[in-house]
Write a protein that holds these residues in place. Structure first.
Motif: not given
Length: 152
Positions: A51, A54, A59, A120
């Motif tokens: 996380q 992102t 990513d 991402s």
């Protein structure tokens, strides 16, 4: 714990019955699961989890996974998966994962995973940010995630 690179992160896990095949050894496809779990926990140790990537608009995706087997793991064995990043390129990085039987210190398997850094939102390749590259190469020395339920 084991004779691995000094900057290696370690994940301890216990082989579950459902991961074994009729020969009572870990089914070959499960090693990819183990490698993915080790990579996920390594990233958690480094940056707090995916996380955190992102949240920065980044990513990564696996583009290559190779596994080599030396021995079999069996039900209730405790595996120690050591993880380190061996290479960081412009848009990719490579993780090495060594899987040892924790009780015997014998190598069970090794995996090499190549990830590509992507945006991402667009899923297009992006350069690995300089700060992230340094973090990957530093590793997580001395950090162990114990999912095996044993006392260390």
């Amino acid at each position: 714990m084991t004779n691995v690179k000094p900057n290696a992160f370690e994940l301890l896990l216990r082989v579950r019955y459902a991961e074994c095949d009729p020969q009572n050894v870990v089914f070959n496809a499960r090693y990819a699961d183990y490698a993915d779990l080790a990579a996920t926990e390594f990233m958690r140790a480094l940056i707090g989890g995916y996380q955190a990537l992102t949240n920065q608009g980044l990513d990564n995706q696996v583009v290559n996974l190779n596994i080599s087997w030396q021995n079999s793991a069996k039900f209730d064995d405790i595996l120690c998966l050591s993880v380190h990043v061996s290479k960081v390129g412009n848009t990719s990085f490579t993780m090495q994962i060594n899987m040892l039987n924790w009780q015997t210190n014998h190598t069970v398997a090794s995996a090499e995973i190549v990830y590509v850094m992507i945006d991402s939102l667009t899923f297009k390749k992006k350069p690995v940010p300089h700060e992230f590259k340094a973090t990957l190469l530093k590793g997580a020395p001395g950090k162990t995630m114990n999912l095996a339920g044993i006392e260390l």
